[in-house]
Enzyme design. Sequence first.
Site, mmCIF file in Angstrom:
data_model
loop_
_atom_site.group_PDB
_atom_site.id
_atom_site.type_symbol
_atom_site.label_atom_id
_atom_site.label_comp_id
_atom_site.label_asym_id
_atom_site.label_seq_id
_atom_site.Cartn_x
_atom_site.Cartn_y
_atom_site.Cartn_z
ATOM 1 N N GLU A 258 0.882 -1.179 0.000
ATOM 2 C CA GLU A 258 0.000 0.000 0.000
ATOM 3 C C GLU A 258 0.910 1.217 0.000
ATOM 4 O OE1 GLU A 258 -3.287 0.201 -0.097
ATOM 5 O OE2 GLU A 258 -3.707 -1.938 0.051
ATOM 6 N N GLU A 390 4.108 13.428 -4.513
ATOM 7 C CA GLU A 390 3.291 13.286 -3.297
ATOM 8 C C GLU A 390 3.920 14.189 -2.246
ATOM 9 O OE1 GLU A 390 3.711 9.793 -0.832
ATOM 10 O OE2 GLU A 390 1.547 9.629 -0.643
HETATM 11 P P1 NAD Z 1 8.528 4.887 4.499
HETATM 12 O O1 NAD Z 1 8.405 4.117 3.246
HETATM 13 O O2 NAD Z 1 9.666 5.808 4.681
HETATM 14 O O3 NAD Z 1 8.577 3.897 5.764
HETATM 15 C C1 NAD Z 1 7.564 2.945 5.998
HETATM 16 C C2 NAD Z 1 8.127 1.826 6.865
HETATM 17 O O4 NAD Z 1 9.116 1.117 6.126
HETATM 18 C C3 NAD Z 1 8.795 2.285 8.149
HETATM 19 O O5 NAD Z 1 8.474 1.390 9.186
HETATM 20 C C4 NAD Z 1 10.281 2.192 7.802
HETATM 21 O O6 NAD Z 1 11.104 2.011 8.925
HETATM 22 C C5 NAD Z 1 10.287 0.972 6.913
HETATM 23 N N1 NAD Z 1 11.436 0.868 6.001
HETATM 24 C C6 NAD Z 1 12.197 1.856 5.478
HETATM 25 N N2 NAD Z 1 13.152 1.337 4.663
HETATM 26 C C7 NAD Z 1 12.997 -0.015 4.690
HETATM 27 C C8 NAD Z 1 13.673 -1.094 4.061
HETATM 28 N N3 NAD Z 1 14.707 -0.894 3.235
HETATM 29 N N4 NAD Z 1 13.244 -2.356 4.299
HETATM 30 C C9 NAD Z 1 12.185 -2.580 5.118
HETATM 31 N N5 NAD Z 1 11.510 -1.592 5.748
HETATM 32 C C10 NAD Z 1 11.912 -0.318 5.532
HETATM 33 O O7 NAD Z 1 7.123 5.640 4.663
HETATM 34 P P2 NAD Z 1 6.704 6.720 5.757
HETATM 35 O O8 NAD Z 1 7.444 7.982 5.472
HETATM 36 O O9 NAD Z 1 6.780 6.111 7.102
HETATM 37 O O10 NAD Z 1 5.135 6.901 5.419
HETATM 38 C C11 NAD Z 1 4.666 7.777 4.446
HETATM 39 C C12 NAD Z 1 4.338 7.044 3.159
HETATM 40 O O11 NAD Z 1 3.391 6.001 3.415
HETATM 41 C C13 NAD Z 1 3.679 7.917 2.121
HETATM 42 O O12 NAD Z 1 4.242 7.694 0.857
HETATM 43 C C14 NAD Z 1 2.215 7.461 2.127
HETATM 44 O O13 NAD Z 1 1.524 7.698 0.932
HETATM 45 C C15 NAD Z 1 2.352 6.031 2.433
HETATM 46 N N6 NAD Z 1 1.088 5.506 2.974
HETATM 47 C C16 NAD Z 1 0.282 4.740 2.149
HETATM 48 C C17 NAD Z 1 -0.936 4.280 2.613
HETATM 49 C C18 NAD Z 1 -1.819 3.429 1.738
HETATM 50 O O14 NAD Z 1 -2.719 2.782 2.275
HETATM 51 N N7 NAD Z 1 -1.619 3.386 0.441
HETATM 52 C C19 NAD Z 1 -1.346 4.572 3.913
HETATM 53 C C20 NAD Z 1 -0.504 5.336 4.720
HETATM 54 C C21 NAD Z 1 0.724 5.793 4.240
#
Ligand code: NAD
Length: 494
Positions: A258, A390
């Site tokens: 997602e 975004e």
């Molecule tokens: P992010 O991708 O930076 O981090 C998300 C998670 O992934 C965190 O727990 C982080 O520690 C982990 N992560 C980071 N690098 C990783 C790796 N290499 N391997 C495994 N895990 C890793 O996202 P964010 O900044 O926390 O959240 C914002 C983003 O989430 C936005 O792009 C938003 O659109 C998206 N989002 C999507 C939905 C949906 O349902 N489509 C809902 C909420 C948020």
Amino acid sequence: MNTLPAAPTDYQHFINGQFTDGHSSERLERHSPGHRDVVVSRYLAGTAADAEDAIRAARTHFDEGPWPWSKSAERQQVLHRTAELIRRDADELGLIECLESGKPIKQARGEMGAAAAMFDYAAALARHLYGETCNNQGEGFFGMTVREPAGVVAMITPWNFPLVVLCQKLPFALAAGCTCVIKPSEFTSGTSVRLMSLLKEAGLPDGACNLVTGHGVPVGEALVTSPKVDMVSFTGSTAVGQRIGSLAGEGLKKVALELGGKNPQLIFADTDLDEVVDAVVFGVYFNMGECCVSGSKILVEESIADELVARVTAAAQTVPMGDPLDETVKVGAIINDRQQEKILGYLEQAKAEGATVALGGGVHEQGNGRFVQLTILDHVTPEMSVARGEIFGPVLSVLRFQTEEEAVRLANDTTYGLSASIWTKDLDRALRLSRRVQAGTVWVNTYMQGAMELPFGGYKQSGIGREFGAEAVLDFTEVKNVSIRLGAYQKRWL
Ligand code: NAD
């Protein structure tokens, strides 16, 4: 009382039913975005060894039970009890999220109610998990399909809706009989850890659900690459989703992603402007714009564009913004410095590219919080970065169109495909465009209105798979075909 804590709360990992410090004593400090000098939480900086311990607990439990083999009524009961416990502790949980994420306290408390409702819905679906029979293969053969839990599921979640996003996954995976390892965001782990004690109190057996706090690397990647993990369910940015998708692909794991969105609202001249103004203001500024379905881009029919911009600008100035602990506040603080700089970078670029600033456009100074002004950028053109990226901040971009064809082209001119909305009183047009716009959710004459019975997820680079809907539990299952001979065996070779 909504007050800042006298001291930060220390959180631990949760492995095999026990809270533990694991292998490292290093802690990550979380400062409240609304009060930057105040440390509100401290999480353990987990290691690959911690992830391995949690995976082992989940794997052993999956292979030996009891959760995967429990009766649906038992699963239903645990999930319902957890929902009740989330409701019981909603004030405490809401305060944790407000302090860690900067979202307004009243909204945070409301989100706890939504999280509880997801456990209730999953509890109902747990009772409706069964396969099919194939009774049309003659007298000597009978087949059936059996739904089995997918196995050990790794869940990696973001900071913008910490508990809600976890609850879009966890109760459904547990309803299916899976065991889980969770890696919450390193910025907002508090409520996810607290949920572990609620699950234990509700009667979930030890090892069925485990959690390790810390950074994406090493903890998240250790989960995604472990051969003992069967499925990865990730919510977060598209960039990290691509990395996780390719790592999961190497291990040929099931993967659900997602990801981000850039969600257009198509607004036609025949619509009710009062309704639209409310939906636009709510749609873009809800959760400070840090929302995957944020309505950060409106496409407006030229003949009403000036009036709509004037009315949205006036309305936005009445939205109460500031200290997230204030019960009357609707827009709180920005999650961290990196995000704030990213938003301000977009604003500078938009100005340089020729967008008109109708409102805001910079930092909002208030107390010791990290705030960005509610911003409206008019005369944005499709190639500008604010029209494409975004932003994840309180920034509305206004683009104009002359014809329906142009509106559709602008709406689909994006790498994302999470959601869109169409505002028109013309039923033919509403239906026509709902079919042509490429997005997982299309709202007609409303915005960000959902039901758990309806699936949620993205087209294009907004993701793979769907959450919610009547099939939410099925995503966490494997299908087995059991083929049975009846009567005398017919030799085929000998
Ligand atoms: P992010 O991708 O930076 O981090 C998300 C998670 O992934 C965190 O727990 C982080 O520690 C982990 N992560 C980071 N690098 C990783 C790796 N290499 N391997 C495994 N895990 C890793 O996202 P964010 O900044 O926390 O959240 C914002 C983003 O989430 C936005 O792009 C938003 O659109 C998206 N989002 C999507 C939905 C949906 O349902 N489509 C809902 C909420 C948020």
